[in-house]
Design a protein around this motif. Structure first.
Motif, PDB file in Angstrom:
ATOM      1  N   ALA A  56      24.794  49.036  34.609  1.00  0.00           N
ATOM      2  CA  ALA A  56      24.342  48.987  33.215  1.00  0.00           C
ATOM      3  C   ALA A  56      23.696  50.299  32.784  1.00  0.00           C
ATOM      4  CB  ALA A  56      23.362  47.834  33.037  1.00  0.00           C
ATOM      5  N   SER A  58      20.885  50.634  31.624  1.00  0.00           N
ATOM      6  CA  SER A  58      19.436  50.596  31.843  1.00  0.00           C
ATOM      7  C   SER A  58      18.987  51.571  32.938  1.00  0.00           C
ATOM      8  CB  SER A  58      18.995  49.170  32.192  1.00  0.00           C
ATOM      9  OG  SER A  58      19.667  48.704  33.333  1.00  0.00           O
ATOM     10  N   PHE A  59      19.925  52.193  33.658  1.00  0.00           N
ATOM     11  CA  PHE A  59      19.606  53.181  34.688  1.00  0.00           C
ATOM     12  C   PHE A  59      19.594  54.596  34.116  1.00  0.00           C
ATOM     13  CE2 PHE A  59      21.117  49.701  37.361  1.00  0.00           C
ATOM     14  CZ  PHE A  59      20.178  49.707  38.380  1.00  0.00           C
ATOM     15  N   SER A  60      19.638  54.738  32.810  1.00  0.00           N
ATOM     16  CA  SER A  60      19.709  56.030  32.142  1.00  0.00           C
ATOM     17  C   SER A  60      18.629  56.986  32.670  1.00  0.00           C
ATOM     18  CB  SER A  60      19.543  55.843  30.632  1.00  0.00           C
ATOM     19  OG  SER A  60      19.565  57.088  30.001  1.00  0.00           O
ATOM     20  N   GLU A  80      23.410  56.968  29.480  1.00  0.00           N
ATOM     21  CA  GLU A  80      23.203  55.686  28.796  1.00  0.00           C
ATOM     22  C   GLU A  80      24.445  54.804  28.825  1.00  0.00           C
ATOM     23  OE1 GLU A  80      21.565  56.182  24.896  1.00  0.00           O
ATOM     24  OE2 GLU A  80      19.949  57.441  25.631  1.00  0.00           O
ATOM     25  N   GLU A  82      27.558  52.608  30.273  1.00  0.00           N
ATOM     26  CA  GLU A  82      27.808  51.719  31.404  1.00  0.00           C
ATOM     27  C   GLU A  82      28.923  52.313  32.256  1.00  0.00           C
ATOM     28  OE1 GLU A  82      30.085  47.708  31.387  1.00  0.00           O
ATOM     29  OE2 GLU A  82      27.971  47.213  31.081  1.00  0.00           O
ATOM     30  N   GLN A 121      21.682  45.825  37.071  1.00  0.00           N
ATOM     31  CA  GLN A 121      20.798  46.166  35.959  1.00  0.00           C
ATOM     32  C   GLN A 121      19.423  46.538  36.490  1.00  0.00           C
ATOM     33  OE1 GLN A 121      20.584  43.079  33.001  1.00  0.00           O
ATOM     34  NE2 GLN A 121      22.726  42.504  33.310  1.00  0.00           N
ATOM     35  N   LYS A 122      18.692  47.241  35.649  1.00  0.00           N
ATOM     36  CA  LYS A 122      17.316  47.591  35.999  1.00  0.00           C
ATOM     37  C   LYS A 122      16.398  47.017  34.932  1.00  0.00           C
ATOM     38  CE  LYS A 122      14.508  51.514  37.386  1.00  0.00           C
ATOM     39  NZ  LYS A 122      14.515  52.964  37.591  1.00  0.00           N
ATOM     40  N   LYS A 123      15.439  46.191  35.381  1.00  0.00           N
ATOM     41  CA  LYS A 123      14.473  45.585  34.476  1.00  0.00           C
ATOM     42  C   LYS A 123      13.076  45.775  35.063  1.00  0.00           C
ATOM     43  CE  LYS A 123      17.615  41.941  32.963  1.00  0.00           C
ATOM     44  NZ  LYS A 123      17.920  40.516  33.031  1.00  0.00           N
ATOM     45  N   ASN A 124      12.183  46.346  34.264  1.00  0.00           N
ATOM     46  CA  ASN A 124      10.797  46.573  34.687  1.00  0.00           C
ATOM     47  C   ASN A 124      10.708  47.324  36.018  1.00  0.00           C
ATOM     48  OD1 ASN A 124       9.923  45.164  32.402  1.00  0.00           O
ATOM     49  ND2 ASN A 124       9.984  43.211  33.523  1.00  0.00           N
TER      50      ASN A 124
END
Length: 134
Positions: A56, A58-60, A80, A82, A121-124
């Motif tokens: 995803a 989210s690893f930008s 940014e 995918e 994905q990366k979250k928090n």
């Protein structure tokens, strides 16, 4: 007496000839069966199944490495966008490993043996792997 000796030699030679022919036949049979059941695809075992790995956005900005078993699939600083990777299953059991190159933190994940869609994905600040079977 010499007549008996000649007969026993003939029996000995005939017996050894039959034995030698039998051994030769068995060796040929095993060689035939061995070559007949050899793999036609160059000796490599082929596994059914495809893995589609989506990294995803989210690893930008993160430097990331993605491995399946010991094979490096991706090693780059993420943008940014995918990233989608698609690979054929190449072993009996496969493990996905996501490595954050900055912290060297590894996130392992056992993959479905029949192939699957895998979303990373990366979250928090934590890496999450979600797998959907095909």
């Amino acid at each position: 007496m010499s007549n008996k000796s000649i007969n026993s030699n003939k029996q000995f030679m005939v017996g050894n000839g039959i034995l030698a022919f039998g051994v030769f036949f068995i060796v040929c049979l095993f060689l035939y069966l061995g070559f007949r059941f050899q793999r036609k695809d160059g000796g490599k075992q082929v596994f059914e199944g495809i893995y589609t790995i989506c990294v995803a956005g989210s690893f930008s900005g993160d430097s990331l490495s993605v491995y399946v078993n010991d094979s490096l699939l991706l090693n780059k600083t993420m943008t940014e966008a995918e990233v989608k990777l698609q690979i054929n299953r190449f072993a009996e059991e496969n493990m996905l490993m996501v490595v954050d190159n900055r912290t060297e933190e590894i996130t392992p994940f056992n993959l479905n043996p029949k192939g699957s869609l895998v979303e990373i994905q990366k979250k928090n600040g934590k890496v999450f792997v979600e797998e959907t079977a095909r």
